[in-house]
Design an enzyme around this catalytic site. Structure first.
Site, short mmCIF file in Angstrom:
data_model
loop_
_atom_site.label_atom_id
_atom_site.label_comp_id
_atom_site.label_asym_id
_atom_site.label_seq_id
_atom_site.Cartn_x
_atom_site.Cartn_y
_atom_site.Cartn_z
N TYR A 133 19.37 107.54 -39.08
CA TYR A 133 17.91 107.37 -39.06
C TYR A 133 17.48 106.20 -39.93
CZ TYR A 133 17.35 109.30 -43.76
OH TYR A 133 17.40 109.49 -45.11
N LYS A 177 23.20 105.65 -43.24
CA LYS A 177 21.97 106.45 -43.34
C LYS A 177 22.08 107.59 -42.33
CE LYS A 177 17.12 105.70 -44.47
NZ LYS A 177 17.17 106.52 -45.68
N GLU A 201 22.51 106.91 -57.35
CA GLU A 201 21.15 106.64 -56.88
C GLU A 201 20.36 107.93 -56.99
OE1 GLU A 201 21.03 105.71 -52.64
OE2 GLU A 201 22.76 106.99 -52.27
N LEU A 220 23.23 104.25 -50.73
CA LEU A 220 22.58 103.62 -49.60
C LEU A 220 22.13 102.23 -50.06
CD1 LEU A 220 21.56 104.22 -46.65
CD2 LEU A 220 19.31 104.27 -47.70
N1 PDD Z 1 15.01 107.09 -48.16
N2 PDD Z 1 18.84 105.99 -51.20
C1 PDD Z 1 18.66 107.04 -50.40
C2 PDD Z 1 19.61 108.18 -50.48
C3 PDD Z 1 17.58 107.04 -49.49
O1 PDD Z 1 17.42 108.08 -48.66
C4 PDD Z 1 16.69 105.93 -49.46
C5 PDD Z 1 15.55 105.88 -48.48
C6 PDD Z 1 16.92 104.87 -50.34
C7 PDD Z 1 16.04 103.65 -50.34
O2 PDD Z 1 16.21 102.89 -49.16
P1 PDD Z 1 15.06 101.92 -48.63
O3 PDD Z 1 14.71 101.01 -49.77
O4 PDD Z 1 15.68 101.22 -47.51
O5 PDD Z 1 13.90 102.80 -48.24
C8 PDD Z 1 18.01 104.92 -51.19
C9 PDD Z 1 14.00 107.16 -47.12
C10 PDD Z 1 12.70 106.55 -47.52
C11 PDD Z 1 13.88 108.62 -46.67
O6 PDD Z 1 14.92 109.21 -46.44
O7 PDD Z 1 12.77 109.12 -46.51
#
Ligand code: PDD
Length: 290
Positions: A35, A149, A181, A205
């Site tokens: 996703y 993801k 993270e 991620l």
């Molecule tokens: N989450 N790490 C994890 C585990 C994440 O699920 C996310 C993003 C990030 C940050 O990624 P980005 O900068 O590309 O949004 C880091 C999204 C927002 C979610 O699952 O809702």
């Protein structure tokens, strides 16, 4: 093979043709999918290319064949905003699973991926971004391919719930004391004017906003060091912050009930927040001239 058409659902029974959801769907049954969450400001995507690129990287990593090219997916996502006349701050949730097929761990053959995406309003969380948020630490019990993801978010869900039950916004995850993270965001420590964060390995991620934070730091002349810090380092940090498409650049003012520095968002965090606002072309209400 006989077909047994009656399905138990909750505490009743129904014909499978009447079920509202596809029960033999690999995303539902195996978490076999990927996703993206893409931010929208003022009806326009932020970092669309980065998200589409990551979607295709995730798809390749789990061997899901997308029926469209990156360019076609980009056009579809743009159309989605147009058709919904989306002109506010929001987000798009985009999901791809390996498809619908009788349950079997082995990949089904000749089955198309299931793809869907929808739009939601998401006002900016400026109050929290100004005040900062509290966090807890949790063991990172996920698998070794966190750069994908994937839909398998149970450890993330449990960690975030634990944070909430402790009155916190996020859970900072660590493997044997090394911070990776957060449950749904990337995390950074600032010490002596330098930003430290876990390197972009398989254990985190590779956040789209993280990539921008790296660029903002370079533009601001702030060293961005891809070196993991430890849970113990947090006690003496000058600043801690997190980033994601929904949280943007968010100051962390306490970890496990212990205040970070003076308990207020730090200088470098604020500089990164300003850089983010400029980069995403965000028009802040108090900055609008009439
Ligand atoms: N989450 N790490 C994890 C585990 C994440 O699920 C996310 C993003 C990030 C940050 O990624 P980005 O900068 O590309 O949004 C880091 C999204 C927002 C979610 O699952 O809702």
């Amino acid at each position: 093979m006989a077909v047994y058409p009656i399905i138990m659902t909750q505490s009743s029974f129904t014909h499978r043709d009447n079920l509202k959801y596809p029960y033999e769907e690999r995303g539902l049954q195996f978490g076999d999918g990927i996703y993206e969450v893409i931010r929208i400001y003022n009806g326009e995507y932020y970092l669309l290319k980065e998200h589409v690129d990551r979607l295709f990287r995730s798809a390749a990593a789990v061997k899901i064949n997308l029926a469209v090219t990156k360019e076609e997916m980009t056009q579809l996502l743009l159309q989605l905003l147009e058709r919904n006349k989306m002109n506010k701050d929001g987000k798009v949730y985009l999901q791809v699973t390996r498809g619908s097929a009788p349950r079997d761990h082995v990949f089904p053959e000749g089955i198309p991926a299931n793809v869907y995406a929808y739009v939601q309003d998401l006002p900016r969380n400026t109050e929290k971004m100004d005040a900062g948020v509290a966090t807890i630490t949790q063991r990172d019990v996920r698998w070794e391919n966190c750069y994908i993801k994937s839909l398998n978010l149970l450890p993330n869900v449990l960690a975030k719930q634990e944070a909430k039950e402790n009155g916190c916004y996020e859970a900072i995850l660590h493997r044997n004391g090394l911070v990776t993270e957060c449950s749904s965001s990337n995390v950074y420590l600032v010490k002596d004017g330098k930003i430290y964060t876990h390197p972009a390995t398989n254990n985190i991620l590779h956040g789209c906003v993280r990539m921008r934070v790296e660029k903002f730091a370079k533009d601001l002349g702030i060293p961005f060091i891809e070196e993991s810090f430890t849970v113990d380092d947090i006690a003496t940090a000058d600043e801690i912050l997190l980033s994601s498409s929904t949280s943007e650049v968010m100051p962390i003012i306490s970890v496990d009930d212990k205040q970070i520095a003076d308990g207020k968002p730090g200088k470098i965090t604020k500089q990164l927040q300003q850089a983010y606002v400029a980069d995403a072309n965000i028009i802040e209400p108090d900055k609008v001239s009439n």
